[in-house]
Design a protein around this motif. Structure first.
Motif, PDB file in Angstrom:
ATOM      1  N   ALA A 174     -12.845  20.011 -28.600  1.00 42.86           N
ATOM      2  CA  ALA A 174     -13.627  20.244 -29.822  1.00 42.86           C
ATOM      3  C   ALA A 174     -12.837  21.107 -30.804  1.00 42.86           C
ATOM      4  O   ALA A 174     -12.812  20.845 -32.012  1.00 42.86           O
ATOM      5  CB  ALA A 174     -14.955  20.902 -29.466  1.00 42.86           C
ATOM      6  N   ALA A 175     -12.183  22.150 -30.285  1.00 42.60           N
ATOM      7  CA  ALA A 175     -11.412  23.053 -31.149  1.00 42.60           C
ATOM      8  C   ALA A 175     -10.214  22.321 -31.737  1.00 42.60           C
ATOM      9  O   ALA A 175      -9.841  22.552 -32.897  1.00 42.60           O
ATOM     10  CB  ALA A 175     -10.962  24.272 -30.349  1.00 42.60           C
ATOM     11  N   GLN A 176      -9.621  21.431 -30.965  1.00 44.53           N
ATOM     12  CA  GLN A 176      -8.477  20.684 -31.496  1.00 44.53           C
ATOM     13  C   GLN A 176      -8.896  19.708 -32.597  1.00 44.53           C
ATOM     14  O   GLN A 176      -8.142  19.485 -33.541  1.00 44.53           O
ATOM     15  CB  GLN A 176      -7.734  19.963 -30.364  1.00 44.53           C
ATOM     16  CG  GLN A 176      -6.913  20.961 -29.550  1.00 44.53           C
ATOM     17  CD  GLN A 176      -5.995  20.315 -28.540  1.00 44.53           C
ATOM     18  OE1 GLN A 176      -6.465  19.680 -27.618  1.00 44.53           O
ATOM     19  NE2 GLN A 176      -4.698  20.487 -28.707  1.00 44.53           N
ATOM     20  N   LYS A 177     -10.118  19.173 -32.484  1.00 43.79           N
ATOM     21  CA  LYS A 177     -10.626  18.314 -33.571  1.00 43.79           C
ATOM     22  C   LYS A 177     -10.744  19.133 -34.859  1.00 43.79           C
ATOM     23  O   LYS A 177     -10.414  18.665 -35.942  1.00 43.79           O
ATOM     24  CB  LYS A 177     -11.975  17.697 -33.186  1.00 43.79           C
ATOM     25  CG  LYS A 177     -11.845  16.615 -32.133  1.00 43.79           C
ATOM     26  CD  LYS A 177     -13.203  16.040 -31.760  1.00 43.79           C
ATOM     27  CE  LYS A 177     -13.065  15.029 -30.629  1.00 43.79           C
ATOM     28  NZ  LYS A 177     -14.383  14.539 -30.166  1.00 43.79           N
ATOM     29  N   VAL A 178     -11.196  20.371 -34.714  1.00 45.52           N
ATOM     30  CA  VAL A 178     -11.295  21.272 -35.868  1.00 45.52           C
ATOM     31  C   VAL A 178      -9.897  21.521 -36.448  1.00 45.52           C
ATOM     32  O   VAL A 178      -9.680  21.423 -37.660  1.00 45.52           O
ATOM     33  CB  VAL A 178     -11.961  22.614 -35.474  1.00 45.52           C
ATOM     34  CG1 VAL A 178     -11.783  23.661 -36.565  1.00 45.52           C
ATOM     35  CG2 VAL A 178     -13.442  22.406 -35.163  1.00 45.52           C
TER      36      VAL A 178
ATOM     37  N   THR B 175      -3.246  22.929 -26.590  1.00 48.80           N
ATOM     38  CA  THR B 175      -2.678  21.912 -25.688  1.00 48.80           C
ATOM     39  C   THR B 175      -2.104  22.580 -24.445  1.00 48.80           C
ATOM     40  O   THR B 175      -2.315  22.124 -23.315  1.00 48.80           O
ATOM     41  CB  THR B 175      -1.563  21.116 -26.406  1.00 48.80           C
ATOM     42  OG1 THR B 175      -2.147  20.426 -27.505  1.00 48.80           O
ATOM     43  CG2 THR B 175      -0.913  20.093 -25.485  1.00 48.80           C
ATOM     44  N   GLN B 176      -1.385  23.681 -24.658  1.00 49.00           N
ATOM     45  CA  GLN B 176      -0.786  24.393 -23.516  1.00 49.00           C
ATOM     46  C   GLN B 176      -1.851  24.928 -22.570  1.00 49.00           C
ATOM     47  O   GLN B 176      -1.683  24.876 -21.349  1.00 49.00           O
ATOM     48  CB  GLN B 176       0.101  25.534 -24.015  1.00 49.00           C
ATOM     49  CG  GLN B 176       1.463  25.029 -24.493  1.00 49.00           C
ATOM     50  CD  GLN B 176       2.202  26.069 -25.315  1.00 49.00           C
ATOM     51  OE1 GLN B 176       1.869  27.251 -25.295  1.00 49.00           O
ATOM     52  NE2 GLN B 176       3.220  25.623 -26.040  1.00 49.00           N
ATOM     53  N   LEU B 177      -2.948  25.429 -23.125  1.00 47.75           N
ATOM     54  CA  LEU B 177      -4.028  25.939 -22.274  1.00 47.75           C
ATOM     55  C   LEU B 177      -4.632  24.817 -21.434  1.00 47.75           C
ATOM     56  O   LEU B 177      -4.943  25.003 -20.257  1.00 47.75           O
ATOM     57  CB  LEU B 177      -5.113  26.608 -23.122  1.00 47.75           C
ATOM     58  CG  LEU B 177      -4.793  28.008 -23.641  1.00 47.75           C
ATOM     59  CD1 LEU B 177      -5.831  28.459 -24.645  1.00 47.75           C
ATOM     60  CD2 LEU B 177      -4.717  29.022 -22.492  1.00 47.75           C
ATOM     61  N   ALA B 178      -4.769  23.662 -22.028  1.00 48.83           N
ATOM     62  CA  ALA B 178      -5.320  22.520 -21.282  1.00 48.83           C
ATOM     63  C   ALA B 178      -4.364  22.114 -20.164  1.00 48.83           C
ATOM     64  O   ALA B 178      -4.778  21.836 -19.037  1.00 48.83           O
ATOM     65  CB  ALA B 178      -5.556  21.347 -22.236  1.00 48.83           C
ATOM     66  N   GLU B 179      -3.075  22.143 -20.487  1.00 47.82           N
ATOM     67  CA  GLU B 179      -2.082  21.690 -19.503  1.00 47.82           C
ATOM     68  C   GLU B 179      -1.861  22.714 -18.387  1.00 47.82           C
ATOM     69  O   GLU B 179      -1.565  22.353 -17.261  1.00 47.82           O
ATOM     70  CB  GLU B 179      -0.769  21.338 -20.210  1.00 47.82           C
ATOM     71  CG  GLU B 179      -0.888  20.004 -20.965  1.00 47.82           C
ATOM     72  CD  GLU B 179       0.349  19.617 -21.749  1.00 47.82           C
ATOM     73  OE1 GLU B 179       1.265  20.463 -21.883  1.00 47.82           O
ATOM     74  OE2 GLU B 179       0.404  18.467 -22.233  1.00 47.82           O
ATOM     75  N   ASN B 180      -1.963  24.012 -18.729  1.00 47.04           N
ATOM     76  CA  ASN B 180      -1.776  25.072 -17.712  1.00 47.04           C
ATOM     77  C   ASN B 180      -2.958  26.009 -17.676  1.00 47.04           C
ATOM     78  O   ASN B 180      -2.962  26.974 -18.393  1.00 47.04           O
ATOM     79  CB  ASN B 180      -0.553  25.960 -17.994  1.00 47.04           C
ATOM     80  CG  ASN B 180       0.618  25.302 -18.637  1.00 47.04           C
ATOM     81  OD1 ASN B 180       1.191  24.453 -18.045  1.00 47.04           O
ATOM     82  ND2 ASN B 180       0.955  25.731 -19.849  1.00 47.04           N
ATOM     83  N   ASN B 181      -3.895  25.897 -16.906  1.00 46.61           N
ATOM     84  CA  ASN B 181      -4.203  24.841 -15.942  1.00 46.61           C
ATOM     85  C   ASN B 181      -5.670  24.431 -16.058  1.00 46.61           C
ATOM     86  O   ASN B 181      -6.269  24.053 -15.080  1.00 46.61           O
ATOM     87  CB  ASN B 181      -3.964  25.349 -14.512  1.00 46.61           C
ATOM     88  CG  ASN B 181      -2.503  25.682 -14.265  1.00 46.61           C
ATOM     89  OD1 ASN B 181      -1.631  24.883 -14.543  1.00 46.61           O
ATOM     90  ND2 ASN B 181      -2.264  26.860 -13.745  1.00 46.61           N
ATOM     91  N   ILE B 182      -6.218  24.558 -17.251  1.00 47.51           N
ATOM     92  CA  ILE B 182      -7.673  24.346 -17.378  1.00 47.51           C
ATOM     93  C   ILE B 182      -8.081  22.932 -16.950  1.00 47.51           C
ATOM     94  O   ILE B 182      -9.045  22.755 -16.205  1.00 47.51           O
ATOM     95  CB  ILE B 182      -8.138  24.694 -18.823  1.00 47.51           C
ATOM     96  CG1 ILE B 182      -8.100  26.226 -18.998  1.00 47.51           C
ATOM     97  CG2 ILE B 182      -9.527  24.153 -19.108  1.00 47.51           C
ATOM     98  CD1 ILE B 182      -8.311  26.729 -20.409  1.00 47.51           C
ATOM     99  N   ASN B 183      -7.339  21.936 -17.380  1.00 49.35           N
ATOM    100  CA  ASN B 183      -7.721  20.573 -17.018  1.00 49.35           C
ATOM    101  C   ASN B 183      -7.620  20.337 -15.501  1.00 49.35           C
ATOM    102  O   ASN B 183      -8.454  19.666 -14.897  1.00 49.35           O
ATOM    103  CB  ASN B 183      -6.856  19.548 -17.758  1.00 49.35           C
ATOM    104  CG  ASN B 183      -7.229  19.451 -19.235  1.00 49.35           C
ATOM    105  OD1 ASN B 183      -8.147  20.127 -19.683  1.00 49.35           O
ATOM    106  ND2 ASN B 183      -6.532  18.622 -19.966  1.00 49.35           N
ATOM    107  N   GLN B 184      -6.577  20.936 -14.930  1.00 50.47           N
ATOM    108  CA  GLN B 184      -6.375  20.815 -13.476  1.00 50.47           C
ATOM    109  C   GLN B 184      -7.553  21.464 -12.746  1.00 50.47           C
ATOM    110  O   GLN B 184      -8.119  20.863 -11.827  1.00 50.47           O
ATOM    111  CB  GLN B 184      -5.043  21.499 -13.103  1.00 50.47           C
ATOM    112  CG  GLN B 184      -4.688  21.454 -11.632  1.00 50.47           C
ATOM    113  CD  GLN B 184      -4.555  20.031 -11.090  1.00 50.47           C
ATOM    114  OE1 GLN B 184      -4.181  19.104 -11.819  1.00 50.47           O
ATOM    115  NE2 GLN B 184      -4.922  19.845  -9.822  1.00 50.47           N
ATOM    116  N   ALA B 185      -7.923  22.663 -13.169  1.00 48.13           N
ATOM    117  CA  ALA B 185      -9.066  23.361 -12.547  1.00 48.13           C
ATOM    118  C   ALA B 185     -10.333  22.541 -12.721  1.00 48.13           C
ATOM    119  O   ALA B 185     -11.152  22.424 -11.787  1.00 48.13           O
ATOM    120  CB  ALA B 185      -9.219  24.746 -13.167  1.00 48.13           C
TER     121      ALA B 185
END
Ligand SMILES: [Fe+2]
Ligand SMILES: [Fe+2]
Length: 179
Positions: free
Chosen positions: A117-121, A163-173
């Motif tokens: 959502a934040a990236q859409k903004v 993007t970095q937060l998603a990749e390390n490691n929020i999406n993984q979690a």
């Protein structure tokens, strides 16, 4: 031409139609940035991970600078700083807030959704500032173009951080969380 009267009156005052468009777009993003100043604390509170909460907190400060930078631009143009409701940003923020109903508190899945959502903004802002900077260049306003370019770079950086937060490691979690 239907609008010839109004348009020519404005042109006689020294403003071109493109300048009018530029001002209109400036008012749109000014409203949008002010709206974000109100929304970001709510997103910060909703975030599960400390890193994402911190990213929202930092972006709130950056967003406040964007507001002041726009006020500076209005002043340079001899115009009063004035917002014009931005339906797009209102919708994007509504969408971000609906995530709170659709995801569970304290989950990484909620964070993954908040990041999108934040990236859409951010992408809306990137498009707006990119367009405004290009218009400023055409209008021969190089100082204003530089100020808009500065904000544009900061929006791109924020997008990168998310993007970095998603990749390390929020999406993984989030991928470990069951329904
Ligand atoms: Fe911004
Ligand atoms: Fe932003």
């Amino acid at each position: 031409m239907e609008n010839a009267g109004k348009g020519s009156a404005k042109r006689q005052q020294g403003g071109s139609l493109l300048q009018e468009l530029f001002l209109d777009q400036l008012r749109d993003i000014y409203w949008a940035e002010n709206h974000l100043v109100k929304a970001l604390p709510r997103m910060q509170k909703a975030a599960t991970s400390a890193e994402l909460a911190e990213a929202f907190e930092e972006h709130l400060e950056v967003t406040q600078e964007h507001v002041s930078r726009l006020e500076q631009i209005f002043e340079m143009m001899g115009e009063k700083a004035q917002g014009k409701k931005c339906e797009a940003m209102e919708g994007l923020v509504k969408e971000a807030e609906s995530i709170l109903q659709e995801t569970e508190e304290g989950t990484s899945t909620r964070d993954a959704a908040l990041i999108i959502a934040a990236q859409k903004v951010e992408h809306y802002e990137i498009a707006s500032y990119g367009g405004l900077a290009t218009l400023a260049k055409t209008l021969g306003q190089s100082e204003i173009k530089d100020l808009l370019g500065q904000t544009l770079e900061e929006e791109k950086e924020t997008d990168e951080i998310l993007t970095q937060l998603a990749e390390n490691n929020i999406n993984q979690a989030a991928s470990q969380e069951d329904m």
